[in-house]
Write a protein that holds these residues in place. Structure first.
Motif, PDB file in Angstrom:
ATOM      1  N   MET A   1       0.848  -1.193   0.000  1.00 18.49           N
ATOM      2  CA  MET A   1       0.000   0.000   0.000  1.00 18.49           C
ATOM      3  C   MET A   1       0.887   1.248   0.000  1.00 18.49           C
ATOM      4  N   MET A   2       0.555   2.228  -0.810  1.00 19.93           N
ATOM      5  CA  MET A   2       1.366   3.435  -0.942  1.00 19.93           C
ATOM      6  C   MET A   2       1.510   4.159   0.398  1.00 19.93           C
ATOM      7  N   ASN A   3       2.753   4.554   0.715  1.00 18.62           N
ATOM      8  CA  ASN A   3       3.093   5.166   2.000  1.00 18.62           C
ATOM      9  C   ASN A   3       3.476   6.622   1.751  1.00 18.62           C
ATOM     10  N   ILE A   4       2.934   7.547   2.567  1.00 15.29           N
ATOM     11  CA  ILE A   4       3.204   8.965   2.327  1.00 15.29           C
ATOM     12  C   ILE A   4       4.681   9.293   2.500  1.00 15.29           C
ATOM     13  N   ASN A   5       5.371   8.593   3.401  1.00 18.43           N
ATOM     14  CA  ASN A   5       6.810   8.825   3.552  1.00 18.43           C
ATOM     15  C   ASN A   5       7.561   8.411   2.293  1.00 18.43           C
ATOM     16  N   HIS A   6       7.093   7.324   1.646  1.00 17.32           N
ATOM     17  CA  HIS A   6       7.721   6.889   0.408  1.00 17.32           C
ATOM     18  C   HIS A   6       7.550   7.948  -0.682  1.00 17.32           C
ATOM     19  N   LEU A   7       6.421   8.630  -0.675  1.00 18.85           N
ATOM     20  CA  LEU A   7       6.199   9.710  -1.636  1.00 18.85           C
ATOM     21  C   LEU A   7       7.160  10.873  -1.362  1.00 18.85           C
ATOM     22  N   ARG A   8       7.412  11.143  -0.093  1.00 14.83           N
ATOM     23  CA  ARG A   8       8.364  12.210   0.262  1.00 14.83           C
ATOM     24  C   ARG A   8       9.779  11.829  -0.149  1.00 14.83           C
ATOM     25  N   TYR A   9      10.119  10.551   0.021  1.00 21.95           N
ATOM     26  CA  TYR A   9      11.445  10.096  -0.418  1.00 21.95           C
ATOM     27  C   TYR A   9      11.570  10.247  -1.937  1.00 21.95           C
ATOM     28  N   PHE A  10      10.505   9.893  -2.638  1.00 20.41           N
ATOM     29  CA  PHE A  10      10.490  10.037  -4.090  1.00 20.41           C
ATOM     30  C   PHE A  10      10.714  11.495  -4.494  1.00 20.41           C
ATOM     31  N   GLU A  11      10.032  12.406  -3.832  1.00 18.39           N
ATOM     32  CA  GLU A  11      10.180  13.824  -4.129  1.00 18.39           C
ATOM     33  C   GLU A  11      11.619  14.282  -3.900  1.00 18.39           C
ATOM     34  N   GLU A  12      12.243  13.786  -2.835  1.00 14.87           N
ATOM     35  CA  GLU A  12      13.615  14.186  -2.528  1.00 14.87           C
ATOM     36  C   GLU A  12      14.586  13.630  -3.560  1.00 14.87           C
ATOM     37  N   VAL A  13      14.364  12.411  -4.025  1.00 16.64           N
ATOM     38  CA  VAL A  13      15.207  11.855  -5.085  1.00 16.64           C
ATOM     39  C   VAL A  13      15.066  12.694  -6.349  1.00 16.64           C
ATOM     40  N   CYS A  14      13.848  13.146  -6.648  1.00 21.92           N
ATOM     41  CA  CYS A  14      13.631  14.021  -7.810  1.00 21.92           C
ATOM     42  C   CYS A  14      14.428  15.313  -7.667  1.00 21.92           C
ATOM     43  N   LEU A  58      13.981  11.139 -14.464  1.00 23.00           N
ATOM     44  CA  LEU A  58      12.597  10.689 -14.467  1.00 23.00           C
ATOM     45  C   LEU A  58      12.203  10.159 -15.845  1.00 23.00           C
ATOM     46  N   THR A  59      11.450   9.073 -15.848  1.00 23.42           N
ATOM     47  CA  THR A  59      10.841   8.597 -17.087  1.00 23.42           C
ATOM     48  C   THR A  59       9.648   9.500 -17.400  1.00 23.42           C
ATOM     49  N   SER A  60       9.029   9.319 -18.550  1.00 25.20           N
ATOM     50  CA  SER A  60       7.848  10.133 -18.877  1.00 25.20           C
ATOM     51  C   SER A  60       6.727   9.875 -17.881  1.00 25.20           C
ATOM     52  N   GLU A  61       6.561   8.589 -17.477  1.00 24.25           N
ATOM     53  CA  GLU A  61       5.560   8.263 -16.448  1.00 24.25           C
ATOM     54  C   GLU A  61       5.966   8.879 -15.104  1.00 24.25           C
ATOM     55  N   GLY A  62       7.283   8.863 -14.844  1.00 22.92           N
ATOM     56  CA  GLY A  62       7.781   9.433 -13.594  1.00 22.92           C
ATOM     57  C   GLY A  62       7.522  10.922 -13.489  1.00 22.92           C
ATOM     58  N   GLU A  63       7.661  11.624 -14.628  1.00 23.06           N
ATOM     59  CA  GLU A  63       7.391  13.069 -14.632  1.00 23.06           C
ATOM     60  C   GLU A  63       5.931  13.352 -14.306  1.00 23.06           C
ATOM     61  N   ALA A  64       5.030  12.584 -14.904  1.00 18.86           N
ATOM     62  CA  ALA A  64       3.600  12.759 -14.632  1.00 18.86           C
ATOM     63  C   ALA A  64       3.286  12.418 -13.183  1.00 18.86           C
ATOM     64  N   PHE A  65       3.926  11.359 -12.670  1.00 13.19           N
ATOM     65  CA  PHE A  65       3.695  10.957 -11.288  1.00 13.19           C
ATOM     66  C   PHE A  65       4.238  12.005 -10.317  1.00 13.19           C
ATOM     67  N   GLN A  66       5.358  12.638 -10.670  1.00 13.81           N
ATOM     68  CA  GLN A  66       5.905  13.680  -9.806  1.00 13.81           C
ATOM     69  C   GLN A  66       4.937  14.847  -9.663  1.00 13.81           C
ATOM     70  N   GLN A  67       4.300  15.237 -10.766  1.00 15.10           N
ATOM     71  CA  GLN A  67       3.330  16.334 -10.714  1.00 15.10           C
ATOM     72  C   GLN A  67       2.156  15.990  -9.797  1.00 15.10           C
ATOM     73  N   LEU A  68       1.653  14.761  -9.927  1.00 12.17           N
ATOM     74  CA  LEU A  68       0.564  14.311  -9.054  1.00 12.17           C
ATOM     75  C   LEU A  68       1.006  14.284  -7.592  1.00 12.17           C
ATOM     76  N   THR A  69       2.223  13.793  -7.369  1.00 12.92           N
ATOM     77  CA  THR A  69       2.739  13.664  -6.006  1.00 12.92           C
ATOM     78  C   THR A  69       2.940  15.029  -5.369  1.00 12.92           C
ATOM     79  N   ASP A  70       3.499  15.959  -6.138  1.00  8.10           N
ATOM     80  CA  ASP A  70       3.729  17.305  -5.619  1.00  8.10           C
ATOM     81  C   ASP A  70       2.401  17.943  -5.211  1.00  8.10           C
TER      82      ASP A  70
END
Length: 290
Positions: A1-14, A58-70
């Protein structure tokens, strides 16, 4: 299940473009960051990053996911602050950025008076140049920032003026220029100058105003004690906010022939929820007399 901390880690890697740097920024191990990214990719069913020249992209999917995550993380931050504001008198940490050269000037007016009036709000203060502080606001690394407003910049922030001042030439009272009523650009040409470090509005403004003059910059420093020593004991000068040395009998500030007005503001991220603590500080700082 998606974890909000994992989303924050993803943002920091970006932001960092590196798992190593992201782990340092998040204060967790590299394997934990890697596991979080792998978990997200497994759950989503696509790759978020590709590696190019030893740097993550970021892949093209990754770029779209980053916008949603932000967008989601900003909305969650608003939700969190509103939820916390339901409890009156809770202890709050307010992250405040202040340019180093303004630190002493502001601190003696803010602390401890603000803490006495708002004992439930603890100020966590970061010394940061205005331009760098604006970036930190955008990344939600700061709640508020004190700095200089430049009308052509900072479109991702809202702000409110605290007071207006100007930059002037500061020299020892015994300096040959100490008795001048106004400083021309020609007077600055050979003058040994100590200038605030790069990355600040201050530095950029000086170089822009005197772009036609070959300024003799002998040192960059954001430490007020260093600047004061260089002025008093080394016959150097600086261009600085006139208020900084207003109470120093050994230093004189002289207006510049090319005026350099500065408007000191408190900044916060545009389109963000202002928590009760943020509203309290903004109200306090904008009502002070400087």
């Amino acid at each position: 299940m998606m974890n909000i901390n994992h989303l924050r880690y993803f943002e920091e890697v970006c932001r960092q473009g590196s798992i190593t740097k992201a782990s340092e920024a998040c204060h967790i191990s590299q394997p934990s960051i890697t596991a979080a990214i792998n978990g997200l990719e497994s759950e989503l069913g696509y790759k978020l990053f590709s590696r190019v020249s030893n740097r993550l992209r970021l892949t093209s999917e990754g770029e779209a996911f980053q916008q949603l995550t932000d967008q989601f993380l900003k909305e969650f931050a608003t939700y969190y602050e509103k939820a916390c504001d339901l409890a009156e008198g809770r202890k709050v940490i307010l992250r405040l950025g202040v340019p180093a050269v303004m630190g002493t000037f502001f601190f003696k007016r803010i602390i401890p008076d603000f803490s006495e009036k708002h004992p439930n709000i603890e100020l966590e203060i970061f010394e940061i140049a205005t331009i760098d502080g604006i970036r930190m606001l955008a990344n939600a690394e700061l709640d508020l920032l004190l700095g200089i407003k430049n009308e052509s910049c900072y479109t991702n922030c809202d702000s409110k003026e605290i007071f207006a001042t100007e930059l002037q030439l500061a020299v020892s009272k015994n300096h040959p220029l100490g008795k001048k009523k106004k400083i021309t650009a020609e007077m600055l040409a050979e003058l040994p100058l100590v200038i605030i470090s790069k990355g600040s509005y201050h530095y950029k403004s000086i170089l822009t105003t005197f772009s036609d003059i070959d300024l003799n910059i002998i040192m960059h420093s954001s430490q007020l004690s260093t600047i004061r020593y260089m002025i008093r004991d080394n016959d150097s000068a600086t261009i600085i906010y006139k208020d900084i040395f207003a109470d120093d009998p050994d230093i004189r500030c002289i207006p510049l022939e090319r005026p350099m007005p500065a408007h000191v503001h408190v900044f916060w991220q545009k389109n963000t929820y202002l928590s009760s603590a943020m509203r309290s500080f903004i109200s306090y700082i904008t009502q002070l007399e400087f």
